[in-house]
Design a protein around this motif. Structure first.
Motif, PDB file in Angstrom:
ATOM      1  N   VAL A 154       0.851  -1.204   0.000  1.00  0.00           N
ATOM      2  CA  VAL A 154       0.000   0.000   0.000  1.00  0.00           C
ATOM      3  C   VAL A 154       0.882   1.248   0.000  1.00  0.00           C
ATOM      4  CG1 VAL A 154      -1.517   1.322   1.547  1.00  0.00           C
ATOM      5  CG2 VAL A 154      -2.015  -1.092   1.037  1.00  0.00           C
ATOM      6  N   LEU A 155       1.894   1.258   0.868  1.00  0.00           N
ATOM      7  CA  LEU A 155       2.775   2.433   0.965  1.00  0.00           C
ATOM      8  C   LEU A 155       3.533   2.654  -0.351  1.00  0.00           C
ATOM      9  CD1 LEU A 155       3.865   4.639   2.871  1.00  0.00           C
ATOM     10  CD2 LEU A 155       5.718   3.082   3.468  1.00  0.00           C
ATOM     11  N   GLN A 156       4.025   1.567  -0.924  1.00  0.00           N
ATOM     12  CA  GLN A 156       4.764   1.691  -2.204  1.00  0.00           C
ATOM     13  C   GLN A 156       3.851   2.195  -3.324  1.00  0.00           C
ATOM     14  OE1 GLN A 156       6.145  -2.323  -2.379  1.00  0.00           O
ATOM     15  NE2 GLN A 156       8.132  -1.846  -1.489  1.00  0.00           N
ATOM     16  N   ASN A 157       2.573   1.753  -3.295  1.00  0.00           N
ATOM     17  CA  ASN A 157       1.625   2.256  -4.284  1.00  0.00           C
ATOM     18  C   ASN A 157       1.514   3.773  -4.193  1.00  0.00           C
ATOM     19  OD1 ASN A 157      -0.372   0.589  -6.093  1.00  0.00           O
ATOM     20  ND2 ASN A 157       0.205  -0.760  -4.392  1.00  0.00           N
ATOM     21  N   VAL A 158       1.475   4.259  -2.948  1.00  0.00           N
ATOM     22  CA  VAL A 158       1.253   5.705  -2.746  1.00  0.00           C
ATOM     23  C   VAL A 158       2.529   6.500  -3.028  1.00  0.00           C
ATOM     24  CG1 VAL A 158       0.497   7.456  -1.082  1.00  0.00           C
ATOM     25  CG2 VAL A 158      -0.594   5.217  -1.111  1.00  0.00           C
ATOM     26  N   THR A 159       3.682   5.934  -2.692  1.00  0.00           N
ATOM     27  CA  THR A 159       4.932   6.696  -2.916  1.00  0.00           C
ATOM     28  C   THR A 159       5.434   6.562  -4.361  1.00  0.00           C
ATOM     29  OG1 THR A 159       6.226   4.821  -2.123  1.00  0.00           O
ATOM     30  CG2 THR A 159       5.816   6.587  -0.531  1.00  0.00           C
ATOM     31  N   GLN A 164     -10.028   1.055  -2.827  1.00  0.00           N
ATOM     32  CA  GLN A 164     -10.380   2.318  -3.469  1.00  0.00           C
ATOM     33  C   GLN A 164      -9.860   3.510  -2.652  1.00  0.00           C
ATOM     34  OE1 GLN A 164     -10.540   3.337  -6.228  1.00  0.00           O
ATOM     35  NE2 GLN A 164     -12.615   3.136  -7.036  1.00  0.00           N
ATOM     36  N   ARG A 165      -9.851   3.365  -1.326  1.00  0.00           N
ATOM     37  CA  ARG A 165      -9.324   4.472  -0.508  1.00  0.00           C
ATOM     38  C   ARG A 165      -7.817   4.618  -0.728  1.00  0.00           C
ATOM     39  NH1 ARG A 165     -10.845   3.667   5.297  1.00  0.00           N
ATOM     40  NH2 ARG A 165     -11.562   1.559   4.871  1.00  0.00           N
ATOM     41  N   VAL A 166      -7.130   3.489  -0.883  1.00  0.00           N
ATOM     42  CA  VAL A 166      -5.689   3.566  -1.188  1.00  0.00           C
ATOM     43  C   VAL A 166      -5.488   4.218  -2.558  1.00  0.00           C
ATOM     44  CG1 VAL A 166      -3.584   2.226  -1.643  1.00  0.00           C
ATOM     45  CG2 VAL A 166      -5.109   1.564   0.234  1.00  0.00           C
ATOM     46  N   ALA A 167      -6.359   3.854  -3.516  1.00  0.00           N
ATOM     47  CA  ALA A 167      -6.241   4.453  -4.860  1.00  0.00           C
ATOM     48  C   ALA A 167      -6.428   5.965  -4.788  1.00  0.00           C
ATOM     49  CB  ALA A 167      -7.267   3.826  -5.799  1.00  0.00           C
ATOM     50  N   ILE A 168      -7.306   6.416  -3.911  1.00  0.00           N
ATOM     51  CA  ILE A 168      -7.500   7.868  -3.746  1.00  0.00           C
ATOM     52  C   ILE A 168      -6.234   8.480  -3.147  1.00  0.00           C
ATOM     53  CG2 ILE A 168      -8.831   9.655  -2.530  1.00  0.00           C
ATOM     54  CD1 ILE A 168     -11.293   7.768  -2.755  1.00  0.00           C
TER      55      ILE A 168
END
Ligand code: ATP
Length: 496
Positions: free
Chosen positions: A351-356, A400-404
């Motif tokens: 999740v963190l890598q997706n966001v960074t 979906q919240r992670v995608a946001i």
């Protein structure tokens, strides 16, 4: 005639066999590695938008899969007859064998890679595009790591084929395992014992490599990748304070007579639409009315046949004449964040890598700063404690919240939501809508395609209704609420 066990065991220490085994392993690994790299490039060429490149790749694959390796081997080995300058390389059986094997195997390995590449969901390409990732970065960080997982078992299988094919190189006098055996049994006539030893050495090479590959496969198996929930320090978990919501007069997105046809179907019929800074515009309408097509044109996920689109008052996309993107398109596309119906998270990243990933790719900040910022975005959507998990460990609403959060990490000025709750179970819809509502309160400019009519009334400054590719109504949320009971809008709302 008795089977001579003593002779067989003596072959376990026969130095020529061990030398030949090393040679076969080396030839096999070299062929496999070079063929895998070239095959990947050929598979990409096979999917190229350029017709001559595609044609070259297709012809290569067709030709060298049709040609028997033995013919190719003898051809390559004898080429110096026509080109004596090639003699120093091609007269050496090892190099002639390697070149013939690589030429032939590249064709097979390309098809294996193609299967891997095709298996990666189109949404992964779209998510990369929305984050402003260019083709090389997209293939390196997103597509290749996923494609290789699918291709690896077949790639490993091809290594076994290659090892067995190396026996053919004996025809050009390479002292590989079979040739060592042949030389032995033509002297002592112990054919069976010698061939048992020959088989043992081939099986040894294949088994050692197979073991190595199965370890890599296990390491790459996404289903085995898990991360635990973490406790989040209070400082990270606090929400960003809501700023006063204000819609300005500044137009940030302007569509001007945008048209899109899919064959005979006109999905967008000269649609014009303006969105102001800080405005929340919801796009509603029956299925097939062109809502998704419309929102996808804004960040060029969908090309257009006519019209133009401006971003921040400057040219952005134009189809007056040829379809053209602004020269600084890749630099500015990250001003638009996009959230997809099917999330399109990168499954091989936490999740963190997706966001960074997006900010890291664009080189905006050092690792620590990016991590802190990403944790802030995750906290904002209530997902900070899941930072170390992988997408497959999350529910649809959580994904979906992670995608946001991933879209927010690029610090966009405008967010595009394409039916963000359509793929969710009803009980998970609320958690995603809450997050979008909080963004609206904070003054984010948003274009939202949705069927959630109560949500539309609550958050929208403007509601645009589409039918058959046309905008048939453009109104405020209050006007929507006040629309006459017999109006087409009411009828649509009742259907929904
Ligand atoms: N890639 C495509 N190829 C062919 N036709 C397409 C394509 N994308 C959309 N269409 C067609 O264009 C029209 C508009 O589709 P679009 O997905 O924009 O509608 P929508 O309003 O978003 O529908 P829904 O609410 O069901 O998602 C439909 O008739 C659809 O079948």
């Amino acid at each position: 005639m008795n089977f001579d066990w003593n002779y067989l065991f003596s072959l376990a220490l026969y130095p020529d066999f061990w030398r030949a085994t090393a040679l076969v392993a080396w030839l096999g690994v070299l062929t496999w590695v070079i063929g895998t790299v070239l095959g990947f490039l050929l598979a990409l060429a096979r999917q190229s938008a350029l017709r001559p490149v595609r044609w070259f790749a297709k012809t290569y694959i067709w030709l060298f899969r049709s040609l028997p390796l033995l013919v190719l081997l003898i051809f390559v080995y004898n080429l110096p007859q026509f080109a004596p300058s090639l003699s120093p390389v091609l007269s050496v059986p090892f190099w002639a064998g390697l070149i013939a094997l690589v030429i032939s195997e590249t064709a097979y390995l390309a098809e294996i890679h193609r299967a891997g590449l095709i298996s990666v969901d189109q949404g992964q390409h779209e998510a990369a595009h929305a984050l402003g990732v260019r083709p090389v970065g997209k293939y390196r960080h997103i597509i290749l790591p996923q494609a290789i997982r699918v291709a690896l078992p077949s790639l490993g299988n091809e290594f076994i084929t290659i090892v067995k094919l190396t026996s053919l190189v004996s025809v050009i006098s390479l002292a590989e395992i079979l040739l060592v055996g042949q030389r032995l049994y033509t002297r002592n006539f112990m054919v069976i014992e010698t061939l048992v030893a020959v088989s043992f050495y081939y099986v040894l090479v294949v088994s050692v490599f197979g073991l190595f590959l199965s370890r890599i496969e296990k390491r790459l198996d996404i289903a085995r990748m898990t991360g635990a929930e973490i406790s989040v320090p209070a400082a990270v978990a606090t929400e960003a304070p809501a700023t006063a919501r204000r819609v300005s007069d500044e137009v940030v997105v302007a569509l001007d007579r945008v048209r899109k046809d899919f064959g005979d179907k006109r999905a967008l019929a000269d649609v014009s639409l303006k969105v102001n800074k800080g405005e929340v515009v919801s796009i509603i309408g029956p299925s097939g009315s062109g809502k998704t097509t419309l929102i996808r044109t804004v960040n060029a996920l969908q090309d257009i046949d006519a019209g133009r689109i401006a971003l921040d008052g400057a040219d952005w996309i134009s189809a007056e004449g040829n379809y053209r993107l602004a020269p600084d398109f890749h630099g500015r596309v990250t001003r638009l964040g996009m959230v997809f119906q099917s999330f399109n998270l990168f499954p091989h990243m936490t999740v963190l890598q997706n966001v960074t990933f997006g900010p890291r790719y664009h080189g905006s900040g050092n690792t620590d700063a990016l991590r802190v910022a990403a944790m802030g975005h995750l906290a904002r959507v209530g997902m900070a404690s899941h930072a170390n998990k992988y997408p497959h460990q999350l529910s649809g609403g959580q994904k979906q919240r992670v995608a946001i959060a991933r879209a927010l990490a690029m610090d966009p000025e405008i967010m595009l939501f394409d039916e963000p709750t359509s793929a969710l179970d009803p009980e998970l819809v609320g958690e995603v809508l809450q997050v979008i509502e909080s963004l609206a309160r904070d003054g984010m400019t948003m274009i939202i395609v949705t069927h959630e009519m109560r949500f539309v009334s609550r958050v929208s400054d403007r509601v645009v209704m589409m039918e058959n590719g046309h905008v048939v109504a453009d109104m405020t949320a209050a006007e929507l609420e006040a629309s006459p009971v017999d109006s087409r809008i009411r009828r649509f709302m009742l259907q929904g």
